[in-house]
Design a protein around this motif. Structure first.
Motif, mmCIF file in Angstrom:
data_model
loop_
_atom_site.group_PDB
_atom_site.id
_atom_site.type_symbol
_atom_site.label_atom_id
_atom_site.label_comp_id
_atom_site.label_asym_id
_atom_site.label_seq_id
_atom_site.Cartn_x
_atom_site.Cartn_y
_atom_site.Cartn_z
ATOM 1 N N LEU A 13 -63.193 16.038 9.227
ATOM 2 C CA LEU A 13 -63.681 15.037 8.130
ATOM 3 C C LEU A 13 -65.032 14.281 8.209
ATOM 4 O O LEU A 13 -65.235 13.602 7.310
ATOM 5 N N ARG A 14 -65.569 14.746 9.074
ATOM 6 C CA ARG A 14 -67.013 13.919 9.216
ATOM 7 C C ARG A 14 -67.956 14.241 7.951
ATOM 8 O O ARG A 14 -68.160 15.227 7.135
ATOM 9 N N GLY A 15 -68.172 13.196 7.206
ATOM 10 C CA GLY A 15 -68.870 13.012 6.040
ATOM 11 C C GLY A 15 -67.765 12.646 4.917
ATOM 12 O O GLY A 15 -68.258 12.478 3.794
ATOM 13 N N TYR A 16 -66.692 12.559 5.323
ATOM 14 C CA TYR A 16 -65.637 12.475 4.281
ATOM 15 C C TYR A 16 -64.844 11.195 4.581
ATOM 16 O O TYR A 16 -65.126 10.638 5.657
ATOM 17 N N GLU A 17 -63.807 10.623 3.721
ATOM 18 C CA GLU A 17 -62.948 9.816 4.174
ATOM 19 C C GLU A 17 -62.076 10.058 5.109
ATOM 20 O O GLU A 17 -61.575 11.163 5.554
ATOM 21 N N PRO A 18 -61.710 8.937 6.010
ATOM 22 C CA PRO A 18 -60.826 9.249 7.236
ATOM 23 C C PRO A 18 -59.423 9.502 6.715
ATOM 24 O O PRO A 18 -59.056 9.307 5.344
ATOM 25 N N PRO A 19 -58.293 10.082 7.627
ATOM 26 C CA PRO A 19 -56.993 10.357 7.145
ATOM 27 C C PRO A 19 -56.433 9.203 6.426
ATOM 28 O O PRO A 19 -56.656 7.961 6.617
ATOM 29 N N ILE A 20 -55.658 9.527 5.357
ATOM 30 C CA ILE A 20 -54.933 8.141 4.789
ATOM 31 C C ILE A 20 -54.072 7.761 5.745
ATOM 32 O O ILE A 20 -53.900 6.383 5.818
ATOM 33 N N LYS A 21 -53.525 8.493 6.429
ATOM 34 C CA LYS A 21 -52.562 7.817 7.704
ATOM 35 C C LYS A 21 -51.948 9.020 8.542
ATOM 36 O O LYS A 21 -52.017 10.150 8.283
ATOM 37 N N TRP A 22 -51.534 8.630 9.690
ATOM 38 C CA TRP A 22 -50.937 9.439 10.868
ATOM 39 C C TRP A 22 -49.513 9.322 10.752
ATOM 40 O O TRP A 22 -48.994 8.120 10.485
ATOM 41 N N ILE A 23 -48.832 10.286 10.754
ATOM 42 C CA ILE A 23 -47.306 10.316 10.723
ATOM 43 C C ILE A 23 -47.079 10.932 12.061
ATOM 44 O O ILE A 23 -46.723 12.354 11.728
ATOM 45 N N GLY A 24 -46.775 10.450 13.004
ATOM 46 C CA GLY A 24 -46.394 11.052 14.455
ATOM 47 C C GLY A 24 -47.563 12.296 14.854
ATOM 48 O O GLY A 24 -48.965 11.669 14.588
ATOM 49 N N ASP A 25 -47.357 13.471 14.627
ATOM 50 C CA ASP A 25 -48.442 14.369 14.713
ATOM 51 C C ASP A 25 -48.835 15.009 13.598
ATOM 52 O O ASP A 25 -49.487 15.912 13.525
ATOM 53 N N GLU A 26 -48.793 14.463 12.566
ATOM 54 C CA GLU A 26 -49.273 14.976 11.074
ATOM 55 C C GLU A 26 -50.303 13.994 10.779
ATOM 56 O O GLU A 26 -50.234 12.922 11.018
ATOM 57 N N ALA A 27 -51.193 14.471 9.876
ATOM 58 C CA ALA A 27 -52.181 13.675 9.018
ATOM 59 C C ALA A 27 -52.141 13.827 7.743
ATOM 60 O O ALA A 27 -51.766 15.034 7.111
ATOM 61 N N MET A 28 -51.912 12.775 7.056
ATOM 62 C CA MET A 28 -51.974 12.891 5.433
ATOM 63 C C MET A 28 -53.405 12.670 4.943
ATOM 64 O O MET A 28 -54.199 11.611 5.443
ATOM 65 N N LEU A 29 -54.017 13.816 4.320
ATOM 66 C CA LEU A 29 -55.402 13.778 4.070
ATOM 67 C C LEU A 29 -55.223 13.541 2.213
ATOM 68 O O LEU A 29 -54.518 14.303 1.954
ATOM 69 N N SER A 30 -56.287 13.149 1.956
ATOM 70 C CA SER A 30 -56.669 13.362 0.326
ATOM 71 C C SER A 30 -58.084 13.626 -0.046
ATOM 72 O O SER A 30 -58.927 13.057 0.710
ATOM 73 N N PHE A 31 -58.155 14.177 -0.985
ATOM 74 C CA PHE A 31 -59.472 14.637 -1.383
ATOM 75 C C PHE A 31 -59.615 14.488 -2.946
ATOM 76 O O PHE A 31 -58.665 14.914 -3.505
ATOM 77 N N PRO A 32 -60.771 14.456 -3.385
ATOM 78 C CA PRO A 32 -60.850 14.289 -4.901
ATOM 79 C C PRO A 32 -60.760 15.638 -5.749
ATOM 80 O O PRO A 32 -60.350 15.512 -6.932
ATOM 81 N N GLU A 33 -61.088 16.501 -4.905
ATOM 82 C CA GLU A 33 -60.990 17.834 -5.629
ATOM 83 C C GLU A 33 -60.648 19.095 -4.613
ATOM 84 O O GLU A 33 -60.675 18.798 -3.481
#
Length: 184
Positions: A13-33
């Motif tokens: 994610l370097r250069g992008y927004e950090p993860p929206i949130k961590w859910i245990g061993d999962e990461a919720m990520l969001s991108f504009p495109e």
């Protein structure tokens, strides 16, 4: 293992927004495109595949409108992405049509899996498998812990049986094989 995975996510994610949130061993990520999601996940999934200490990473992608509230996202787009991720097998990336079309336009291998029923979703959703990292041989996935067994192979149960990464996984499988379905 969690620290290794978190570091890999931060690096991808370097250069992008950090993860929206961590859910245990999962990461919720969001991108504009979709293009950005494919680029970041391509980097992340390939790094995860090369790391023998991690189980094979599974991912689900969807594209659409979301509701942002504080540091969280809500809405049907998020719910569908979560249901898709739950369907993904070890080492697999599943996605909806907008993501698949973007990947195919970039020359990435996309397989149409047909329409599938998702929990709490009224209509079946067309799903696609996107290959952003080399696919593992399904027979080499430990049925208990989902590790890619040949990276640290313990042994094979029988000449045609599953691979295990450790005596503990082999014992767990021996005690309850119906609990651990073999990969296709």
């Amino acid at each position: 293992m969690l620290e290794i995975f978190e570091k890999m996510v931060r690096e991808a994610l370097r250069g992008y927004e950090p993860p929206i949130k961590w859910i245990g061993d999962e990461a919720m990520l969001s991108f504009p495109e979709p293009e950005i999601a494919i680029q970041v996940l391509g980097t992340l999934l390939q790094a995860c595949r090369k790391e023998p200490r991690l189980p094979l990473t599974r991912a689900g992608l969807n594209h659409g409108q979301v509701i942002r509230r504080g540091n969280d996202l809500f809405g049907s787009t998020i719910n569908i992405a979560a249901r898709i991720a739950a369907l993904a097998g070890p080492g697999q990336l599943l996605a909806t049509q907008p993501i698949a079309e973007t990947a195919a336009a970039k020359g990435i291998l996309v397989r149409d899996l047909g329409k599938m029923a998702l929990r709490s979703v009224a209509d079946e959703v067309p799903l696609y498998e996107i290959e952003l990292a080399p696919s593992p041989e399904p027979a080499w996935i430990d049925p208990v812990c989902k590790m890619h067994a040949p990276y640290a192979s313990y042994r094979r149960a029988a000449p045609d049986g599953p691979w295990f990464c450790s005596p503990q996984c082999e014992e767990a499988y021996r005690k309850s094989p119906q609990t651990y379905p073999l990969p296709r």
